[in-house]
Write an enzyme that holds these catalytic residues in place. Structure first.
Site, PDB file in Angstrom:
ATOM      1  N   THR A  16       0.804  -1.212   0.000  1.00  0.00           N
ATOM      2  CA  THR A  16       0.000   0.000   0.000  1.00  0.00           C
ATOM      3  C   THR A  16       0.841   1.267   0.000  1.00  0.00           C
ATOM      4  O   THR A  16       0.492   2.267  -0.635  1.00  0.00           O
ATOM      5  CB  THR A  16      -0.930   0.013   1.234  1.00  0.00           C
ATOM      6  OG1 THR A  16      -1.748  -1.152   1.199  1.00  0.00           O
ATOM      7  CG2 THR A  16      -1.820   1.239   1.261  1.00  0.00           C
ATOM      8  N   ASP A  60       1.917  -7.750  -4.367  1.00  0.00           N
ATOM      9  CA  ASP A  60       1.086  -7.683  -3.166  1.00  0.00           C
ATOM     10  C   ASP A  60       1.729  -8.604  -2.135  1.00  0.00           C
ATOM     11  O   ASP A  60       2.165  -9.708  -2.469  1.00  0.00           O
ATOM     12  CB  ASP A  60      -0.333  -8.162  -3.491  1.00  0.00           C
ATOM     13  CG  ASP A  60      -1.292  -7.960  -2.331  1.00  0.00           C
ATOM     14  OD1 ASP A  60      -1.127  -8.657  -1.307  1.00  0.00           O
ATOM     15  OD2 ASP A  60      -2.201  -7.126  -2.439  1.00  0.00           O
ATOM     16  N   ASP A  93       0.567  -7.026   5.479  1.00  0.00           N
ATOM     17  CA  ASP A  93      -0.046  -8.316   5.802  1.00  0.00           C
ATOM     18  C   ASP A  93       0.967  -9.406   6.127  1.00  0.00           C
ATOM     19  O   ASP A  93       0.746 -10.213   7.030  1.00  0.00           O
ATOM     20  CB  ASP A  93      -0.953  -8.783   4.649  1.00  0.00           C
ATOM     21  CG  ASP A  93      -2.267  -8.025   4.605  1.00  0.00           C
ATOM     22  OD1 ASP A  93      -2.549  -7.271   5.561  1.00  0.00           O
ATOM     23  OD2 ASP A  93      -3.010  -8.176   3.620  1.00  0.00           O
ATOM     24  N   THR A 168       4.218  -9.184  15.385  1.00  0.00           N
ATOM     25  CA  THR A 168       3.091  -9.818  14.711  1.00  0.00           C
ATOM     26  C   THR A 168       2.083  -8.734  14.361  1.00  0.00           C
ATOM     27  O   THR A 168       1.972  -7.729  15.069  1.00  0.00           O
ATOM     28  CB  THR A 168       2.447 -10.905  15.597  1.00  0.00           C
ATOM     29  OG1 THR A 168       1.549 -11.693  14.825  1.00  0.00           O
ATOM     30  CG2 THR A 168       1.732 -10.317  16.789  1.00  0.00           C
ATOM     31  N   GLN A 280      -0.539 -20.136  20.801  1.00  0.00           N
ATOM     32  CA  GLN A 280      -1.403 -19.332  19.941  1.00  0.00           C
ATOM     33  C   GLN A 280      -1.851 -18.055  20.641  1.00  0.00           C
ATOM     34  O   GLN A 280      -2.542 -17.231  20.047  1.00  0.00           O
ATOM     35  CB  GLN A 280      -2.617 -20.138  19.459  1.00  0.00           C
ATOM     36  CG  GLN A 280      -3.492 -20.704  20.542  1.00  0.00           C
ATOM     37  CD  GLN A 280      -4.570 -21.617  19.978  1.00  0.00           C
ATOM     38  OE1 GLN A 280      -5.743 -21.320  20.061  1.00  0.00           O
ATOM     39  NE2 GLN A 280      -4.167 -22.745  19.401  1.00  0.00           N
TER      40      GLN A 280
END
Length: 343
Positions: A16, A60, A93, A168, A280
Site C-alpha cells: 500500500t 502484493d 499483511d 506480529t 497461539q
C-alpha cells in the site's frame, strides 16, 4: 574533515505504501519509485543520501514467498558495502513473516535493515505512509561513534521500532498495526527519537555478513482447536515430503493428550521431522511440563518455541531446515536464541 552523510538504500517490494489513488477512478496504482521525492518532498530535509531500488515487478505482500525473500537478501548483499543502512517498503499483511525470515537469512548483520509500510497509500490525505517512511530512514541513518546505532532487522510502524522477529500484525484497521508483546520496543518516536539501548541487538562487527538463501518451505502450521480431527491430521502428517511442523497450542504449550494425537507426533519425530510448539496466545510463551497435558510432549521430543512468535518460529524452522542441521542437534539449536528471537 567533514563526515560524509549516511547513505540509505530504499527497497520497494510492493504494498500500500507505494501506491497512489487515481482521483478520477478511485483505484489504487503503483507509482514510479524513482519519483519518490515528488510525493514526499520532506525527504530532502533528511541529513542523509537516499537511493532507491525496487522489485522489477512489485507484488502484493499476500504473494510473498521464500523466492522473493532470496531476491530481497540478494539486493542487500550486493549493495551491502556501499550503503550504511536499508529501508524495506513492504505490504503490512506478511511484513512480520518476511522481516523475521530476513533476520535469520542475514547472519552477522551489522547495519540496520528497517521494514516499514502503511495502512493508507502514500497519496491519501490521511496517510500514515509519510511518517513511517521518514522516521524509518532517520532510524536507518542513526550513527554512534562512527558505527550504525541499530544493527539488526527491525520493523517500524506508528511511532515504534520493534525487533522484527518479535513482531506480529494485530490490527487490519488501525494505524497501530503491529505489536511486540514479548519484547520491548527498540525505539519510540515522539518529539524526540528515544532509543532503548538496553534492548538493542549487539552484533560482533568483526564477523563478515553471511547471507543464507535456502529456506525449506515443505513445512506445516497446525493451529490447535477443540475437536481437531484425527483422520485429517493423519492425512497431513503422512505426506512423505513433510520436513517440519509448527504446532500452535493452547496457553503455555498445552494440547490434547489423547493417545491418537501423541502417537501421530511420535511417528513424525521418529521419522526425523521436527515438531515445534508455540503458543497461539498473543503474549507469553511455551512452558512444556507446567501442566499434565504438555508433559508427554516434552518426553517424546517436541521442541519448545519458548516465547517465539508464530512468524519467527516458521522462519527459523525454514532457515534451519535449509541449513540441513542434523536431527541430533536440531532441538538444541532451535531452542537457542540465534537473532534475539526468543528469551
Amino acid at each position: 574533515m567533514a563526515q560524509l552523510k549516511p547513505n540509505i538504500l530504499l527497497i520497494y517490494t510492493g504494498g500500500t505504501i507505494g501506491m497512489i489513488k487515481d482521483f478520477e477512478t478511485g483505484a489504487l496504482r503503483n507509482f514510479n519509485f524513482n519519483d519518490l521525492l515528488k510525493h514526499i518532498p520532506e525527504l530532502k530535509l533528511l541529513d542523509c543520501e537516499i537511493d532507491t531500488t525496487s522489485f522489477e515487478t512489485p507484488i502484493d505482500s499476500s504473494n510473498m514467498n521464500p523466492i522473493y525473500w532470496a531476491d530481497l537478501v540478494t539486493i542487500i548483499e550486493d549493495a551491502y558495502d556501499n550503503f550504511d543502512g536499508f529501508v524495506v517498503l513492504h505490504g503490512s499483511d506478511t511484513m512480520s513473516y518476511t522481516a523475521s525470515a530476513l533476520s535469520f537469512m542475514l547472519e552477522n548483520l551489522s547495519k540496520p535493515v528497517v521494514f516499514t509500510g502503511s495502512q493508507l497509500p502514500i497519496g491519501d490525505l490521511r496517510t500514515d505512509a509519510k511518517e513511517n517512511l521518514i522516521t524509518s530512514i532517520q532510524i536507518a541513518a542513526l550513527r554512534e561513534k562512527g558505527q550504525p546505532k541499530i544493527s539488526e532487522v527491525c520493523l517500524y510502524f506508528e511511532y515504534k521500532l520493534y525487533r522484527a522477529n518479535r513482531t506480529t500484525k494485530i490490527n487490519a484497521e488501525h494505524f497501530e498495526a503491529f505489536a511486540s508483546l514479548n519484547y520491548p520496543a527498540l525505539a519510540e518516536s515522539g518529539v524526540h527519537l528515544s532509543v532503548n539501548d538496553e534492548a538493542l541487538y549487539k552484533p560482533n562487527r568483526r564477523k563478515k555478513l553471511k547471507v543464507h538463501k535456502r529456506m525449506e518451505s515443505e513445512i506445516m502450521l497446525v493451529k490447535m482447536f477443540p475437536g481437531i480431527c484425527e483422520t485429517t491430521l493423519e492425512h497431513i502428517f503422512s505426506y512423505d515430503g513433510l520436513k517440519g511442523v509448527v504446532l500452535e497450542t493452547y496457553g503455555s504449550g498445552n494440547l490434547t493428550n489423547e493417545n491418537w494425537f501423541i502417537d501421530l507426533l511420535k511417528k513424525l519425530i521418529k521419522k526425523g521431522v521436527p515438531v515445534i510448539n508455540v503458543t497461539q496466545c498473543s503474549g507469553g510463551g511455551v512452558n512444556m511440563g507446567l501442566y499434565e497435558t504438555s508433559t508427554q510432549l516434552k518426553r517424546i521430543g517436541v521442541i519448545s518455541g519458548k516465547d517465539c512468535t508464530t512468524e519467527a518460529a516458521l522462519a527459523k524452522l525454514m532457515y534451519l531446515l535449509g541449513q540441513q542441521i542434523s536431527t541430533s542437534s536440531f532441538k538444541t539449536i532451535f531452542e537457542t536464541s540465534l537473532r534475539g528471537e526468543m528469551q
